[in-house]
Design an enzyme around this catalytic site. Structure first.
Site, mmCIF file in Angstrom:
data_model
loop_
_atom_site.group_PDB
_atom_site.id
_atom_site.type_symbol
_atom_site.label_atom_id
_atom_site.label_comp_id
_atom_site.label_asym_id
_atom_site.label_seq_id
_atom_site.Cartn_x
_atom_site.Cartn_y
_atom_site.Cartn_z
ATOM 1 N N LYS A 170 -14.699 2.981 4.730
ATOM 2 C CA LYS A 170 -14.076 1.845 5.430
ATOM 3 C C LYS A 170 -12.565 2.057 5.518
ATOM 4 O O LYS A 170 -11.944 1.836 6.565
ATOM 5 C CB LYS A 170 -14.411 0.552 4.686
ATOM 6 N N THR A 201 -7.716 -4.436 1.346
ATOM 7 C CA THR A 201 -7.249 -3.405 2.264
ATOM 8 C C THR A 201 -7.881 -3.689 3.616
ATOM 9 O O THR A 201 -9.070 -3.442 3.816
ATOM 10 C CB THR A 201 -7.631 -2.004 1.764
ATOM 11 N N LYS A 241 -0.826 0.611 2.014
ATOM 12 C CA LYS A 241 -2.024 0.821 1.203
ATOM 13 C C LYS A 241 -3.011 1.746 1.915
ATOM 14 O O LYS A 241 -3.653 2.596 1.289
ATOM 15 C CB LYS A 241 -2.689 -0.526 0.896
#
Length: 201
Positions: free
Chosen positions: A148, A3, A78
Site C-alpha cells: 500500500k 500513512t 513518511k
C-alpha cells in the site's frame, strides 16, 4: 497518524478548517519493536503554532519529532521514508539470496551483513526473521500493508514528475510475494522470492 496520500490529508485538514479546527498530519515512523524501545519517530505537518502547542504530547509518544512543514508534507515525508525502508529490506533479501546461491549459509550471510557498514536499525530486528523458524506468526508489517505504501510512493512520484524506479521494483517484488501466496508474512519474506527465482529449494 496514518500513512495516506498527501492530497487526502490536505483535504481532511481543509474540512477541519471549515469548522474552525486545526488538524496536523503526524505519521509515526517505527514498528512495534521501536515503539516498545521508546524510539519511534514522528513527522508533523500543518500549522506551526498548533504543532508547538502539542509538541510535548507528541514527544511523549516518541522522542524523535520533526516539524516538516505545511499540511500534507509530513505524510509526504513518511511515504519517502517508507520507500527507503522497503528498498533497503528488499535489497537485504536479494543480497542474502545471492550469497546463499554461491554457497554461503544463510546464517553466516545475515550475520555478516548485520556486522557490516550496510547494517541498519531495521535490518537489526527484521533481518533475522528470514532464518529458519524465526518468521513471526504475526508480522510487524505484512506484504499487503507495505505494498500500500509503495503504491502511494508510485502515485506521488507520478504526481510530482519525480522518478521512483526503485519503488517500482520494490512493488513488483511485493506482487511476486502475493503471487506465491506469501502476502500474510512480514515483507522481509521478499528473500523467499529471490531464492525461488534463483532456483534455490
Amino acid at each position: 497518524m496514518s500513512t495516506i496520500a498527501p492530497d487526502a490529508s490536505r483535504a481532511i485538514s481543509a474540512e477541519f478548517a471549515t469548522q474552525g479546527l486545526v488538524m496536523l498530519d503526524a505519521p509515526i515512523s517505527g514498528s512495534p519493536v521501536t515503539l516498545a524501545q521508546g524510539s519511534a519517530a514522528l513527522m508533523v505537518g500543518g500549522d506551526r503554532g498548533a504543532f508547538e502547542r502539542i509538541e510535548p504530547v507528541l514527544r511523549a509518544i516518541g522522542p524523535k519529532v520533526t516539524y516538516v512543514g505545511s499540511s500534507g508534507l509530513a505524510v509526504q515525508m513518511k511515504i519517502a521514508v517508507n520507500l527507503l525502508l522497503m528498498v533497503e529490506v528488499i535489497a537485504f533479501g536479494e543480497a542474502v539470496a545471492l550469497a546463499e546461491k554461491g554457497g554461503i549459509t544463510r546464517e553466516i550471510a545475515v550475520d555478516a551483513i548485520l556486522k557490516s557498514v550496510a547494517a541498519s536499525p531495521v535490518l537489526a530486528y527484521r533481518g533475522p526473521f528470514i532464518l529458519d523458524g524465526k518468521m513471526p506468526a504475526t508480522p510487524l508489517a505484512d506484504v499487503t500493508l507495505q505494498q500500500k505504501d509503495m503504491l502511494l510512493a508510485l502515485e506521488l512520484g507520478r504526481n510530482l514528475g519525480s522518478p521512483v524506479p526503485l519503488a517500482a521494483a520494490a512493488n513488483e517484488i511485493m506482487n511476486a510475494c502475493r503471487g506465491l501466496g506469501l502476502e500474510h508474512r512480514d515483507f522481509v519474506t521478499a528473500h523467499e522470492v529471490y531464492r525461488r527465482l534463483g532456483g534455490q529449494p
